[in-house]
Design a protein around this motif. Structure first.
Motif, PDB file in Angstrom:
ATOM      1  N   PHE A 109       0.818  -1.214   0.000  1.00 38.49           N
ATOM      2  CA  PHE A 109       0.000   0.000   0.000  1.00 38.49           C
ATOM      3  C   PHE A 109       0.855   1.269   0.000  1.00 38.49           C
ATOM      4  N   GLY A 110       2.012   1.224   0.634  1.00 41.92           N
ATOM      5  CA  GLY A 110       2.880   2.395   0.709  1.00 41.92           C
ATOM      6  C   GLY A 110       3.254   2.958  -0.644  1.00 41.92           C
ATOM      7  N   LEU A 149      -5.649 -11.240 -13.489  1.00 43.91           N
ATOM      8  CA  LEU A 149      -5.512 -10.362 -14.658  1.00 43.91           C
ATOM      9  C   LEU A 149      -4.522  -9.235 -14.408  1.00 43.91           C
ATOM     10  N   THR A 150      -4.136  -9.028 -13.169  1.00 48.95           N
ATOM     11  CA  THR A 150      -3.083  -8.061 -12.869  1.00 48.95           C
ATOM     12  C   THR A 150      -1.706  -8.716 -12.933  1.00 48.95           C
ATOM     13  N   ARG A 172       0.566   4.289 -16.638  1.00 45.22           N
ATOM     14  CA  ARG A 172       1.628   3.826 -17.539  1.00 45.22           C
ATOM     15  C   ARG A 172       3.007   4.166 -16.995  1.00 45.22           C
ATOM     16  N   SER A 173       3.105   5.280 -16.258  1.00 45.28           N
ATOM     17  CA  SER A 173       4.402   5.716 -15.724  1.00 45.28           C
ATOM     18  C   SER A 173       4.767   4.991 -14.420  1.00 45.28           C
ATOM     19  N   LEU A 174       3.875   4.127 -13.925  1.00 42.49           N
ATOM     20  CA  LEU A 174       4.114   3.442 -12.645  1.00 42.49           C
ATOM     21  C   LEU A 174       4.378   1.961 -12.859  1.00 42.49           C
ATOM     22  N   LYS A 175       5.184   1.628 -13.852  1.00 40.23           N
ATOM     23  CA  LYS A 175       5.403   0.232 -14.221  1.00 40.23           C
ATOM     24  C   LYS A 175       6.076  -0.577 -13.118  1.00 40.23           C
ATOM     25  N   ASP A 176       6.830   0.075 -12.257  1.00 36.89           N
ATOM     26  CA  ASP A 176       7.550  -0.650 -11.204  1.00 36.89           C
ATOM     27  C   ASP A 176       6.724  -0.830  -9.931  1.00 36.89           C
ATOM     28  N   ILE A 177       5.486  -0.355  -9.960  1.00 41.26           N
ATOM     29  CA  ILE A 177       4.626  -0.444  -8.772  1.00 41.26           C
ATOM     30  C   ILE A 177       3.471  -1.394  -9.051  1.00 41.26           C
TER      31      ILE A 177
END
Length: 292
Positions: A60-61, A223-224, A170-175
């Motif tokens: 969540f952080g 699906l995630t 799209r910019s949060l690919k590492d999360i």
């Protein structure tokens, strides 16, 4: 098992678990907003429990620190909780899932407008066919007793909201955005609680409500996770299975005939998307990197 096969299996299971979603909405005898309340609370609550058990809430952080993209994602996904139910309650299941198949088109438009990405000739041609198919579905809604343009508009808004939500992150690919799902679903249920009286439905239909939430929770997680291991084109093709299987399931269980126009329009929409995605999948890998 290699990662590609794992991705195919996980994504396919996710699609299969989401197929009965519209059937559950039909089976639960309650006002649309009551159904939406329990859909959000039950599925969001189950995902939250899973995150607390397996991740101790650590995910969540990063989501809460992700800024406006995460806020937009949560708000739009929360909107779809009620939007999906309103779509199902106001038009045929076939119309809803066929319209949901237009999500890649909305995604391409949003990426062009907000991310300044170019739209390929392949996608432009696909859009033309999809719009034509949508026109057939819209015409059919004027000729069918179980379909309505009001429900079609709700389905269109949900499709656009999903596409906008995915564009926003799209910019949060590492999360991992899985922790955002219970925030969105439970948040939507909290808002709906001010406008509904949900307890009566829970007392008489708790089994259906719990089963509905369980299917949605499992489908959402699969699906995630699955698309991390396979290409976008493969994901898109697998997700189209819902557009085929969901109307057939409701037809078999509740005898809800989609109608000739819905089937014709859906065939055009799904056919165009299948051809478009197959072009990407069959394209040489080196060319794929340049043109997509």
């Amino acid at each position: 098992m290699n990662e590609h096969l794992k991705g195919l299996i996980i994504t396919t299971l996710g699609v299969l678990f989401v197929v009965p979603d519209s059937l559950f909405v039909r089976l639960i005898q309650a006002e649309p907003m009551v159904t939406a309340f329990w859909r959000g609370l039950s599925s969001g609550g189950l995902i939250l429990i899973g995150l607390l058990l397996f991740q101790k809430g650590k995910g969540f952080g990063p989501v809460l620190r992700a800024g406006w993209p995460a806020v937009i994602y949560i708000a739009l996904i929360g909107f779809t909780t009620a939007g999906f139910v309103l779509a199902i309650e106001n038009t045929s299941v076939a119309n809803v899932v066929f319209i949901f198949a237009t999500m890649p088109i909305f995604a391409a438009i949003f990426e062009r407008v907000f991310l300044k990405q170019s739209v390929s000739l392949r996608m432009t041609i696909t859009m033309i066919f999809v719009i034509f198919g949508m026109g057939i579905i819209a015409y059919g809604s004027t000729e069918s007793e179980i379909a309505s343009w009001k429900g079609d508009l709700w389905a269109l808004s949900v499709s656009a909201a999903y596409a906008a939500a995915l564009t926003a992150v799209r910019s949060l690919k590492d999360i991992s955005m899985i922790p955002a799902i219970p925030i969105a679903y439970i948040g939507a249920a909290f808002i709906l609680a001010f406008f509904t009286s949900p307890m009566e439905a829970a007392q008489t239909q708790w089994g259906l409500i719990l089963a509905h939430g369980t299917f949605i929770a499992i489908a959402t997680c699969f699906l995630t996770l699955g698309p991390r291991y396979i290409s976008t084109a493969e994901v898109s093709l697998l997700i189209l299975l819902e557009s085929v299987l969901a109307p057939l399931l409701v037809w078999a269980v509740l005898n809800e005939n989609p109608g000739t126009w819905a089937l014709a329009g859906g065939t055009v929409v799904i056919g165009a998307l299948i051809v478009s995605n197959l072009v990407v999948m069959l394209r040489p890998r080196s060319t794929k990197r340049v043109k997509n």
